[in-house]
Write an enzyme that holds these catalytic residues in place. Structure first.
Site, PDB file in Angstrom:
ATOM      1  N   GLY A  70       0.819  -1.216   0.000  1.00 25.63           N
ATOM      2  CA  GLY A  70       0.000   0.000   0.000  1.00 25.63           C
ATOM      3  C   GLY A  70       0.849   1.259   0.000  1.00 25.63           C
ATOM      4  N   ASN A 120      -7.707   3.811   9.290  1.00 25.57           N
ATOM      5  CA  ASN A 120      -7.213   2.555   9.861  1.00 25.57           C
ATOM      6  C   ASN A 120      -7.413   2.466  11.363  1.00 25.57           C
ATOM      7  OD1 ASN A 120      -5.178   4.632   9.143  1.00 25.57           O
ATOM      8  ND2 ASN A 120      -3.866   3.483  10.526  1.00 25.57           N
ATOM      9  N   GLN A 151      -7.686   0.195   3.771  1.00 23.84           N
ATOM     10  CA  GLN A 151      -8.569  -0.412   4.782  1.00 23.84           C
ATOM     11  C   GLN A 151      -9.979  -0.654   4.257  1.00 23.84           C
ATOM     12  OE1 GLN A 151      -7.700  -1.699   7.561  1.00 23.84           O
ATOM     13  NE2 GLN A 151      -5.658  -0.842   7.838  1.00 23.84           N
ATOM     14  N   SER A 211      -3.760  -2.870  -0.479  1.00 26.93           N
ATOM     15  CA  SER A 211      -2.660  -3.691   0.019  1.00 26.93           C
ATOM     16  C   SER A 211      -3.138  -5.125   0.253  1.00 26.93           C
ATOM     17  CB  SER A 211      -2.167  -3.085   1.340  1.00 26.93           C
ATOM     18  OG  SER A 211      -1.208  -3.932   1.911  1.00 26.93           O
ATOM     19  N   HIS A 241      -2.040  -7.570   2.176  1.00 31.10           N
ATOM     20  CA  HIS A 241      -2.051  -8.209   3.504  1.00 31.10           C
ATOM     21  C   HIS A 241      -3.190  -7.729   4.399  1.00 31.10           C
ATOM     22  CE1 HIS A 241       0.011  -5.163   6.225  1.00 31.10           C
ATOM     23  NE2 HIS A 241       0.313  -4.654   5.051  1.00 31.10           N
ATOM     24  N   THR A 295      10.890  -7.743 -12.047  1.00 32.06           N
ATOM     25  CA  THR A 295      10.208  -9.010 -12.333  1.00 32.06           C
ATOM     26  C   THR A 295       9.034  -9.200 -11.378  1.00 32.06           C
ATOM     27  OG1 THR A 295      12.268  -9.941 -13.133  1.00 32.06           O
ATOM     28  CG2 THR A 295      10.553 -11.518 -12.516  1.00 32.06           C
ATOM     29  N   CYS A 320       3.382   4.663  22.054  1.00 29.30           N
ATOM     30  CA  CYS A 320       4.413   5.675  22.345  1.00 29.30           C
ATOM     31  C   CYS A 320       5.650   5.340  21.542  1.00 29.30           C
ATOM     32  CB  CYS A 320       4.761   5.660  23.821  1.00 29.30           C
ATOM     33  SG  CYS A 320       3.329   5.617  24.855  1.00 29.30           S
TER      34      CYS A 320
HETATM   35  N1  PLP Z   1      -2.711   2.998   4.311  1.00 27.25           N
HETATM   36  C1  PLP Z   1      -3.443   2.560   5.344  1.00 27.25           C
HETATM   37  C2  PLP Z   1      -4.748   3.226   5.641  1.00 27.25           C
HETATM   38  C3  PLP Z   1      -2.994   1.499   6.118  1.00 27.25           C
HETATM   39  O1  PLP Z   1      -3.724   1.088   7.155  1.00 27.25           O
HETATM   40  C4  PLP Z   1      -1.754   0.906   5.805  1.00 27.25           C
HETATM   41  C5  PLP Z   1      -1.195  -0.174   6.652  1.00 27.25           C
HETATM   42  O2  PLP Z   1      -1.435  -0.230   7.842  1.00 27.25           O
HETATM   43  C6  PLP Z   1      -1.032   1.392   4.701  1.00 27.25           C
HETATM   44  C7  PLP Z   1      -1.542   2.441   3.982  1.00 27.25           C
HETATM   45  C8  PLP Z   1       0.286   0.800   4.311  1.00 27.25           C
HETATM   46  O3  PLP Z   1       0.101  -0.441   3.662  1.00 27.25           O
HETATM   47  P1  PLP Z   1       1.349  -1.435   3.519  1.00 27.25           P
HETATM   48  O4  PLP Z   1       1.609  -2.011   4.848  1.00 27.25           O
HETATM   49  O5  PLP Z   1       0.894  -2.466   2.521  1.00 27.25           O
HETATM   50  O6  PLP Z   1       2.473  -0.636   2.982  1.00 27.25           O
END
Ligand code: PLP
Length: 397
Positions: A71, A150, A178, A198, A200, A236, A324
């Protein structure tokens, strides 16, 4: 000990169907999709299929899907590309609650001479649309607003915001990392130019992402090299992960409505029970317009980190909104932007569910959390002061 994983906005389990789909592309079909021979060619065919599956989830054309590594890369590529496409414009509009993938890039761009406007949010995490309207100027190259936050799950009206940008000739990017797979997204019905997702966060592996680029949008690659991705990203292809992400998109499309209704029901039960059983707790963010899987709850006069540690002893995984990490003891920038009071922001916990979350797991958290908060409060001088059981001075002595 059983793990109750309620940290799915951090990352998700790779779906078993996804693992099954990707495994043969390590040891069996390991060819390079760019090779002339059929051993590599068969892999190229599977990449095309994955592109189609991702396009189907987004209501996009397969040509609009560009595979990236994550992402963060997608967000960076979109914003840098727009600024290169419009070199005479030096202004970026974004929000105060963006993920660092956008916010930290904004800070970097400021050092390169760009002007950055971060649109504020209200106490519920909703975007100030009037401020947004006023921040669009003839010098604005691109707007980058997240589709869903997020930390709180609050959804921004990105389709309306994109219309407003387009009417002024400004490009619009959304960080939908998200949102994808949790709420319906149909790019054929909006004016968003670029979108980041993203793998994952979507039950695919880490290290794979997508940048959607609307047909006709001027695009400048971030990574320059070979002709892969039609010359839009050299390197690649990460074949097993691309195939995995295609499968994850296919599953998300099939399950989206039914599963997210179930997940929202579980999230609401968790939230309502916590609020009912634990005094001085509150939900952060607009409850009427959120992702179905997310709740961010503050427990007044307790440290988020202490709650996480005690939950961890019971196998419960969640996140704290007051990490923190910088050692500054500052609550998260999102909660600060919302003006969440200090004593609340410090004790905030994000629970994020997934399609794998069960009723039993929610029951378990509902049973374990109240005594955890009670025991932490019994040690908190601030709680004792607030409830009149002692004063901070008497505690300190
Ligand atoms: N944007 C948001 C809103 C996210 O929650 C995250 C990951 O926590 C990212 C971007 C970044 O994604 P990635 O971990 O695939 O770089």
């Amino acid at each position: 000990m059983k793990t109750v994983y309620l940290d799915n906005n951090a990352t998700t389990r790779v779906a078993p169907e996804v693992i099954e789909e990707m495994l043969p592309y390590f040891g069996e079909y390991y060819g390079n999709p760019s090779s002339m021979h059929s051993f590599g060619g068969q892999v190229g065919k599977r990449i095309r299929e994955s592109r189609e599956k991702a396009a189907a989830l987004l209501g996009a054309h397969p040509d609009e899907i560009l595979f990236t590594s994550c992402g963060t890369e997608s967000d960076n590529t979109a914003i840098r590309s727009a600024l290169t496409a419009l070199p005479s414009k030096r202004h970026l509009v974004t929000s105060r609650v963006e993920h660092p993938a956008v916010r930290a890039l904004g800070a970097q761009l400021a050092t390169e001479g760009y002007r950055i406007t971060e649109v504020p949010v209200d106490g519920e995490g909703r975007l100030d649309m009037e401020y947004y309207r006023r921040s669009l100027t003839p010098d604005t190259a691109i707007v980058s607003l997240m589709w869903a936050n997020n930390e709180t799950g609050v959804i921004f009206p990105v389709e309306r915001a994109a219309e407003m940008a387009r009417s002024k000739g400004i490009l619009f990017h959304t960080d939908a990392v998200q949102a994808v797979g949790k709420i319906p997204i149909d790019m054929s019905r909006n004016s968003i130019d670029m979108l980041a997702l993203s793998g994952h966060k979507l039950h695919a592996p880490k290290g794979i992402g997508i940048l959607y680029v609307r047909r006709g949008t001027k695009f400048y690659p971030f990574m320059i090299g070979g002709h892969q991705e039609k010359g839009r990203r050299g390197g690649t292809e990460n074949t097993p992960s691309i195939i995995a992400l295609g499968k994850a998109c296919e599953l998300a499309l099939v399950k989206l409505e039914e599963e997210n209704t179930r997940v929202a029901r579980l999230r609401d039960r968790l939230e309502n029970e916590i609020l009912a059983r634990i005094p001085n707790s509150r939900v952060n963010g607009d409850r009427s317009n959120r992702l179905p899987n997310t709740t961010n709850i503050s427990f007044e006069f307790v440290e988020g980190e202490s709650i996480l540690l005690m939950m961890n002893e019971h196998g419960i995984c969640a996140s704290s909104g007051s990490a923190c990490t910088s050692g500054s003891l500052q609550p998260s920038h999102v909660l600060r932007a919302m003006g969440v009071p200090f004593t609340m922001a410090h004790g905030s916990i994000r629970f994020s569910l997934s399609v794998y979350t069960t009723d039993e797991e929610i029951d378990f958290v509902i049973e374990k959390l109240p005594p955890i908060i009670e025991s932490l409060r019994s040690m908190s001088p601030y709680w004792k002061t607030a409830t009149g059981s002692c004063t901070v001075d008497s505690y300190a002595s």
